[in-house]
Structure formats: structure tokens, C-alpha cells
Scaffold this motif. Structure first.
Motif, PDB file in Angstrom:
ATOM      1  N   GLU A   1      42.633  -8.205  -0.596  1.00  0.00           N
ATOM      2  CA  GLU A   1      42.646  -7.057  -1.495  1.00  0.00           C
ATOM      3  C   GLU A   1      43.862  -6.187  -1.197  1.00  0.00           C
ATOM      4  O   GLU A   1      44.084  -5.785  -0.066  1.00  0.00           O
ATOM      5  N   VAL A   2      44.651  -5.899  -2.260  1.00  0.00           N
ATOM      6  CA  VAL A   2      45.826  -5.048  -2.084  1.00  0.00           C
ATOM      7  C   VAL A   2      45.665  -3.710  -2.806  1.00  0.00           C
ATOM      8  O   VAL A   2      46.421  -2.776  -2.547  1.00  0.00           O
ATOM      9  N   ALA A   3      44.675  -3.623  -3.699  1.00  0.00           N
ATOM     10  CA  ALA A   3      44.387  -2.359  -4.395  1.00  0.00           C
ATOM     11  C   ALA A   3      42.959  -2.403  -4.912  1.00  0.00           C
ATOM     12  O   ALA A   3      42.370  -3.475  -5.093  1.00  0.00           O
ATOM     13  N   TRP A   4      42.413  -1.216  -5.134  1.00  0.00           N
ATOM     14  CA  TRP A   4      41.047  -1.083  -5.631  1.00  0.00           C
ATOM     15  C   TRP A   4      41.045  -0.128  -6.816  1.00  0.00           C
ATOM     16  O   TRP A   4      41.690   0.925  -6.770  1.00  0.00           O
ATOM     17  N   ILE A   5      40.311  -0.498  -7.852  1.00  0.00           N
ATOM     18  CA  ILE A   5      40.171   0.342  -9.043  1.00  0.00           C
ATOM     19  C   ILE A   5      38.704   0.724  -9.147  1.00  0.00           C
ATOM     20  O   ILE A   5      37.843  -0.147  -9.339  1.00  0.00           O
ATOM     21  N   ASP A   6      38.406   2.019  -8.986  1.00  0.00           N
ATOM     22  CA  ASP A   6      37.018   2.468  -9.107  1.00  0.00           C
ATOM     23  C   ASP A   6      36.515   2.290 -10.533  1.00  0.00           C
ATOM     24  O   ASP A   6      35.445   1.734 -10.761  1.00  0.00           O
ATOM     25  N   ARG A   7      37.301   2.801 -11.482  1.00  0.00           N
ATOM     26  CA  ARG A   7      36.909   2.722 -12.898  1.00  0.00           C
ATOM     27  C   ARG A   7      38.137   2.381 -13.728  1.00  0.00           C
ATOM     28  O   ARG A   7      39.151   3.067 -13.645  1.00  0.00           O
ATOM     29  N   LEU A   8      38.020   1.352 -14.535  1.00  0.00           N
ATOM     30  CA  LEU A   8      39.132   0.906 -15.367  1.00  0.00           C
ATOM     31  C   LEU A   8      39.616   2.008 -16.302  1.00  0.00           C
ATOM     32  O   LEU A   8      40.808   2.157 -16.530  1.00  0.00           O
ATOM     33  N   GLU A   9      38.697   2.823 -16.793  1.00  0.00           N
ATOM     34  CA  GLU A   9      39.061   3.887 -17.727  1.00  0.00           C
ATOM     35  C   GLU A   9      39.899   4.986 -17.088  1.00  0.00           C
ATOM     36  O   GLU A   9      40.524   5.781 -17.781  1.00  0.00           O
ATOM     37  N   ASP A  10      39.944   5.045 -15.759  1.00  0.00           N
ATOM     38  CA  ASP A  10      40.742   6.051 -15.068  1.00  0.00           C
ATOM     39  C   ASP A  10      42.217   5.663 -14.948  1.00  0.00           C
ATOM     40  O   ASP A  10      43.037   6.483 -14.556  1.00  0.00           O
ATOM     41  N   LEU A  11      42.537   4.417 -15.269  1.00  0.00           N
ATOM     42  CA  LEU A  11      43.920   3.956 -15.174  1.00  0.00           C
ATOM     43  C   LEU A  11      44.731   4.410 -16.378  1.00  0.00           C
ATOM     44  O   LEU A  11      44.174   4.619 -17.463  1.00  0.00           O
ATOM     45  N   PRO A  12      46.051   4.513 -16.230  1.00  0.00           N
ATOM     46  CA  PRO A  12      46.896   4.740 -17.403  1.00  0.00           C
ATOM     47  C   PRO A  12      46.679   3.601 -18.403  1.00  0.00           C
ATOM     48  O   PRO A  12      46.384   2.462 -18.001  1.00  0.00           O
ATOM     49  N   ALA A  13      46.813   3.883 -19.672  1.00  0.00           N
ATOM     50  CA  ALA A  13      46.502   2.912 -20.725  1.00  0.00           C
ATOM     51  C   ALA A  13      47.237   1.587 -20.557  1.00  0.00           C
ATOM     52  O   ALA A  13      46.647   0.513 -20.709  1.00  0.00           O
ATOM     53  N   ALA A  14      48.519   1.629 -20.229  1.00  0.00           N
ATOM     54  CA  ALA A  14      49.302   0.393 -20.088  1.00  0.00           C
ATOM     55  C   ALA A  14      48.800  -0.455 -18.923  1.00  0.00           C
ATOM     56  O   ALA A  14      48.706  -1.682 -19.027  1.00  0.00           O
ATOM     57  N   THR A  15      48.451   0.191 -17.817  1.00  0.00           N
ATOM     58  CA  THR A  15      47.958  -0.535 -16.643  1.00  0.00           C
ATOM     59  C   THR A  15      46.580  -1.124 -16.936  1.00  0.00           C
ATOM     60  O   THR A  15      46.314  -2.290 -16.618  1.00  0.00           O
ATOM     61  N   ALA A  16      45.719  -0.337 -17.571  1.00  0.00           N
ATOM     62  CA  ALA A  16      44.383  -0.831 -17.933  1.00  0.00           C
ATOM     63  C   ALA A  16      44.491  -2.020 -18.880  1.00  0.00           C
ATOM     64  O   ALA A  16      43.737  -2.989 -18.762  1.00  0.00           O
ATOM     65  N   ALA A  17      45.435  -1.968 -19.816  1.00  0.00           N
ATOM     66  CA  ALA A  17      45.623  -3.077 -20.758  1.00  0.00           C
ATOM     67  C   ALA A  17      46.038  -4.352 -20.030  1.00  0.00           C
ATOM     68  O   ALA A  17      45.547  -5.443 -20.346  1.00  0.00           O
ATOM     69  N   LEU A  18      46.925  -4.233 -19.055  1.00  0.00           N
ATOM     70  CA  LEU A  18      47.326  -5.404 -18.265  1.00  0.00           C
ATOM     71  C   LEU A  18      46.144  -6.000 -17.510  1.00  0.00           C
ATOM     72  O   LEU A  18      45.964  -7.215 -17.464  1.00  0.00           O
ATOM     73  N   VAL A  19      45.331  -5.136 -16.915  1.00  0.00           N
ATOM     74  CA  VAL A  19      44.165  -5.609 -16.162  1.00  0.00           C
ATOM     75  C   VAL A  19      43.180  -6.305 -17.109  1.00  0.00           C
ATOM     76  O   VAL A  19      42.700  -7.405 -16.819  1.00  0.00           O
ATOM     77  N   ARG A  20      42.894  -5.691 -18.253  1.00  0.00           N
ATOM     78  CA  ARG A  20      41.964  -6.300 -19.224  1.00  0.00           C
ATOM     79  C   ARG A  20      42.483  -7.645 -19.729  1.00  0.00           C
ATOM     80  O   ARG A  20      41.729  -8.607 -19.868  1.00  0.00           O
ATOM     81  N   GLU A  21      43.769  -7.686 -20.019  1.00  0.00           N
ATOM     82  CA  GLU A  21      44.379  -8.925 -20.504  1.00  0.00           C
ATOM     83  C   GLU A  21      44.256 -10.042 -19.468  1.00  0.00           C
ATOM     84  O   GLU A  21      43.895 -11.168 -19.794  1.00  0.00           O
ATOM     85  N   GLU A  22      44.536  -9.720 -18.226  1.00  0.00           N
ATOM     86  CA  GLU A  22      44.458 -10.714 -17.160  1.00  0.00           C
ATOM     87  C   GLU A  22      43.014 -11.162 -16.933  1.00  0.00           C
ATOM     88  O   GLU A  22      42.747 -12.348 -16.765  1.00  0.00           O
ATOM     89  N   LEU A  23      42.084 -10.218 -16.937  1.00  0.00           N
ATOM     90  CA  LEU A  23      40.672 -10.581 -16.763  1.00  0.00           C
ATOM     91  C   LEU A  23      40.193 -11.449 -17.919  1.00  0.00           C
ATOM     92  O   LEU A  23      39.454 -12.413 -17.713  1.00  0.00           O
ATOM     93  N   GLY A  24      40.611 -11.109 -19.128  1.00  0.00           N
ATOM     94  CA  GLY A  24      40.212 -11.889 -20.298  1.00  0.00           C
ATOM     95  C   GLY A  24      40.674 -13.329 -20.232  1.00  0.00           C
ATOM     96  O   GLY A  24      39.979 -14.239 -20.680  1.00  0.00           O
ATOM     97  N   GLY A  25      41.848 -13.543 -19.664  1.00  0.00           N
ATOM     98  CA  GLY A  25      42.363 -14.897 -19.529  1.00  0.00           C
ATOM     99  C   GLY A  25      41.702 -15.690 -18.424  1.00  0.00           C
ATOM    100  O   GLY A  25      41.692 -16.916 -18.434  1.00  0.00           O
ATOM    101  N   ARG A  26      41.124 -15.003 -17.464  1.00  0.00           N
ATOM    102  CA  ARG A  26      40.511 -15.670 -16.311  1.00  0.00           C
ATOM    103  C   ARG A  26      39.012 -15.865 -16.449  1.00  0.00           C
ATOM    104  O   ARG A  26      38.435 -16.749 -15.833  1.00  0.00           O
ATOM    105  N   GLU A  27      38.386 -15.009 -17.221  1.00  0.00           N
ATOM    106  CA  GLU A  27      36.930 -15.034 -17.300  1.00  0.00           C
ATOM    107  C   GLU A  27      36.470 -15.638 -18.619  1.00  0.00           C
ATOM    108  O   GLU A  27      37.043 -15.371 -19.661  1.00  0.00           O
ATOM    109  N   PHE A  28      35.441 -16.414 -18.552  1.00  0.00           N
ATOM    110  CA  PHE A  28      34.850 -16.965 -19.755  1.00  0.00           C
ATOM    111  C   PHE A  28      33.341 -16.948 -19.558  1.00  0.00           C
ATOM    112  O   PHE A  28      32.798 -17.744 -18.804  1.00  0.00           O
ATOM    113  N   MET A  29      32.677 -15.994 -20.183  1.00  0.00           N
ATOM    114  CA  MET A  29      31.234 -15.889 -20.084  1.00  0.00           C
ATOM    115  C   MET A  29      30.699 -15.482 -21.455  1.00  0.00           C
ATOM    116  O   MET A  29      30.515 -14.308 -21.743  1.00  0.00           O
TER     117      MET A  29
END
Length: 156
Positions: free
Chosen positions: A53-81
Motif C-alpha cells: 500500500e502506497v496511499a489510502w483513500i477514505d472516501r472516493l468523493e473526497d478526492l478531486p474530480a480528476a483523481t476520482a475519475a482516474l480511480v473509478r476508471e481503473e477500478l472499472g477495468g479491473r472489476e467485473f461483478m
């Protein structure tokens, strides 16, 4: 605007890089949800390629919009449920059997090996695993239609 102790960007290969507040760069990082079903927007670790672990995000909504978008995009590509909205039919009430379901990602068929592949992860939330290891989520069994509930009750 919310500030974070790190910045995320994509490198020339399209992978995420994290730069910490002290200027340390961690290449090829990936987000990982701590509670993917119960709290998908809370508790996200950014991990290095060796799993640290190199960083921790308590709540995704607390991130700047651009950073949150990158995280969501990456999670969307990795997760399939896929989330099951309706159980259309089952080939048999004895396992293994084939389930035909309607999900938030379209219609699907999968083979359920046994009742043990239906796990309760909350009061009304179930995780159903198929023979290929794909997890299907039933977020709220109470919101299923009568036909789906009747089928599901035969397996629980």
C-alpha cells in the motif's frame, strides 16, 4: 477543492503513477477496494505492483474530480461483478445447474456448482459464484421479483 497528499496520472503506457507529497513516484500502481460490496466508494488502497500500500483513500468523493475519475476508471477495468436483477430460469433445482439471469450488464447464463457457491454477505445481500470464478451480486434479495425469490429460496 479537496487536496490529497498525492497525485495520480497515467504514464506513457497507460498505467497509473502516483506521486506522493514528498515527490516520490510510484509507477504501475492500482486501486483496490477494501469493502467492494458493502462500501464500494469508501476504503480504497492504492497498491504498488508488489502489493504494498502506497496511499489510502477514505472516501472516493473526497478526492478531486480528476483523481476520482482516474480511480473509478481503473477500478472499472479491473472489476467485473454483474448485479443480478432477475433470475429468469434454472435448468434444475439440483446442482450443478445452469442459471439464466438478467443483470445490470445484460442477460447471462452460468453454471452453479453447488449451494455453497451462494454466500450471504449481508442481511439481504448474496454473492453467487459460477464455475469460472465470476461473482454475481444480488444486492437486495427483498427487491427481487416473486419468481426470482421463489427460485432463490430453493437454493438457500
Amino acid at each position: 477543492m479537496t487536496t490529497t497528499p498525492f497525485t495520480l496520472s497515467r504514464n506513457s503506457y497507460g498505467r497509473l503513477s502516483l506521486t506522493s507529497a514528498d515527490g516520490t513516484v510510484h509507477d504501475n500502481v492500482a486501486p483496490a477496494r477494501a469493502f467492494p460490496v458493502q462500501a464500494p466508494q469508501d476504503g480504497i488502497a492504492i497498491v504498488s505492483s508488489d502489493g504494498k500500500e502506497v496511499a489510502w483513500i477514505d472516501r472516493l468523493e473526497d478526492l478531486p474530480a480528476a483523481t476520482a475519475a482516474l480511480v473509478r476508471e481503473e477500478l472499472g477495468g479491473r472489476e467485473f461483478m454483474p448485479e443480478i436483477a432477475r433470475i429468469v430460469a434454472v435448468s434444475s433445482y439440483a446442482t450443478p445447474c445452469t442459471w439464466s439471469v438478467a443483470t445490470d450488464r445484460g442477460d447471462a447464463e452460468f453454471v452453479l456448482r453447488g449451494e455453497e457457491d451462494i454466500r450471504r454477505i449481508g442481511l439481504d445481500t448474496l454473492l453467487v459464484s459460477d464455475t469460472h470464478g465470476i461473482h454475481f451480486l444480488i444486492r437486495d434479495t427483498q427487491r427481487l421479483d416473486k419468481h426470482s425469490k421463489k427460485i432463490l429460496d430453493r437454493f438457500l
